[in-house]
Design a protein around this motif. Structure first.
Motif, PDB file in Angstrom:
ATOM      1  N   SER A  87       0.884  -1.168   0.000  1.00  0.00           N
ATOM      2  CA  SER A  87       0.000   0.000   0.000  1.00  0.00           C
ATOM      3  C   SER A  87       0.917   1.212   0.000  1.00  0.00           C
ATOM      4  CB  SER A  87      -0.891   0.005   1.232  1.00  0.00           C
ATOM      5  OG  SER A  87      -1.670   1.174   1.252  1.00  0.00           O
ATOM      6  N   LEU A  88       0.801   2.038  -1.031  1.00  0.00           N
ATOM      7  CA  LEU A  88       1.720   3.160  -1.223  1.00  0.00           C
ATOM      8  C   LEU A  88       1.098   4.461  -0.751  1.00  0.00           C
ATOM      9  CD1 LEU A  88       2.834   2.161  -4.817  1.00  0.00           C
ATOM     10  CD2 LEU A  88       4.090   1.785  -2.698  1.00  0.00           C
ATOM     11  N   ARG A  89       1.932   5.352  -0.227  1.00  0.00           N
ATOM     12  CA  ARG A  89       1.494   6.677   0.204  1.00  0.00           C
ATOM     13  C   ARG A  89       2.324   7.732  -0.510  1.00  0.00           C
ATOM     14  NH1 ARG A  89      -2.287   4.257   1.865  1.00  0.00           N
ATOM     15  NH2 ARG A  89      -2.906   3.987   4.013  1.00  0.00           N
ATOM     16  N   GLN A  90       1.668   8.839  -0.850  1.00  0.00           N
ATOM     17  CA  GLN A  90       2.350   9.951  -1.498  1.00  0.00           C
ATOM     18  C   GLN A  90       3.269  10.647  -0.505  1.00  0.00           C
ATOM     19  OE1 GLN A  90      -0.467  12.621  -3.273  1.00  0.00           O
ATOM     20  NE2 GLN A  90      -1.571  10.981  -4.309  1.00  0.00           N
ATOM     21  N   LEU A  91       4.156  11.501  -1.022  1.00  0.00           N
ATOM     22  CA  LEU A  91       5.010  12.312  -0.183  1.00  0.00           C
ATOM     23  C   LEU A  91       4.266  13.586   0.180  1.00  0.00           C
ATOM     24  CD1 LEU A  91       7.139  10.407  -1.518  1.00  0.00           C
ATOM     25  CD2 LEU A  91       8.717  12.305  -1.351  1.00  0.00           C
ATOM     26  N   ASP A  92       4.438  14.050   1.408  1.00  0.00           N
ATOM     27  CA  ASP A  92       3.844  15.327   1.776  1.00  0.00           C
ATOM     28  C   ASP A  92       4.778  16.464   1.380  1.00  0.00           C
ATOM     29  OD1 ASP A  92       5.834  15.311   3.696  1.00  0.00           O
ATOM     30  OD2 ASP A  92       4.481  15.087   5.395  1.00  0.00           O
ATOM     31  N   CYS A  93       4.420  17.693   1.710  1.00  0.00           N
ATOM     32  CA  CYS A  93       5.212  18.846   1.265  1.00  0.00           C
ATOM     33  C   CYS A  93       6.611  18.872   1.879  1.00  0.00           C
ATOM     34  CB  CYS A  93       4.474  20.145   1.571  1.00  0.00           C
ATOM     35  SG  CYS A  93       4.102  20.373   3.317  1.00  0.00           S
ATOM     36  N   ASN A  94       6.822  18.181   2.989  1.00  0.00           N
ATOM     37  CA  ASN A  94       8.141  18.127   3.631  1.00  0.00           C
ATOM     38  C   ASN A  94       8.944  16.901   3.223  1.00  0.00           C
ATOM     39  OD1 ASN A  94       7.561  20.475   5.099  1.00  0.00           O
ATOM     40  ND2 ASN A  94       6.499  19.281   6.662  1.00  0.00           N
ATOM     41  N   GLY A  95       8.384  16.066   2.360  1.00  0.00           N
ATOM     42  CA  GLY A  95       9.078  14.873   1.914  1.00  0.00           C
ATOM     43  C   GLY A  95       8.808  13.649   2.764  1.00  0.00           C
ATOM     44  N   GLY A  96       7.925  13.775   3.760  1.00  0.00           N
ATOM     45  CA  GLY A  96       7.570  12.644   4.604  1.00  0.00           C
ATOM     46  C   GLY A  96       6.385  11.883   4.031  1.00  0.00           C
ATOM     47  N   MET A  97       5.932  10.881   4.769  1.00  0.00           N
ATOM     48  CA  MET A  97       4.814  10.065   4.319  1.00  0.00           C
ATOM     49  C   MET A  97       3.498  10.799   4.561  1.00  0.00           C
ATOM     50  SD  MET A  97       3.540   6.223   5.424  1.00  0.00           S
ATOM     51  CE  MET A  97       5.177   5.606   5.563  1.00  0.00           C
TER      52      MET A  97
END
Length: 114
Positions: A87-97
């Motif tokens: 199950s994949l998650r996008q990167l947030d604006c800070n580069g985290g999950m």
């Protein structure tokens, strides 16, 4: 059959179901652990190769170029075919999950560790 017999048989069945469900969860956990490609929380590069798709609006084939995306592996699950899929998650604006899932066709992508 009286009420006491019913309750005792129902409780015995419920206990058996609970034991079997725990055994099933343990079996799934072991299967996932032995067949996962990358560790949970790993940052990966998803490559969607160039492909053609059909446009209903213009009634023609469109060439979609290769796309690379970064994602995190949130967890693994077993699909309907018995395959272990991430199950994949996008990167947030800070580069985290991020909490936002990344939807891709896992049969047509290349997943590489970053």
């Amino acid at each position: 059959m009286n009420k006491e017999e019913f309750l005792s048989k129902r409780d015995a069945i419920d206990l058996t179901l609970k034991e079997l469900n725990c055994e099933k969860e343990q079996l799934e956990k072991e299967y996932i652990e032995s067949n996962q490609g990358f560790n949970v929380g790993s940052k990966v590069c998803i490559t969607v190769p160039a492909h053609e798709r059909f446009s209903l609006l213009s009634n023609e084939r469109i060439l979609v170029p290769e796309v690379k995306k970064l994602a995190y592996i949130a967890y693994y699950e077993i699909d309907d075919n018995g395959e272990v899929v991430p199950s994949l998650r996008q990167l947030d604006c800070n580069g985290g999950m991020s909490e936002m899932p990344l939807y891709v066709n896992l049969k047509k992508v290349i997943i590489e560790l970053v």
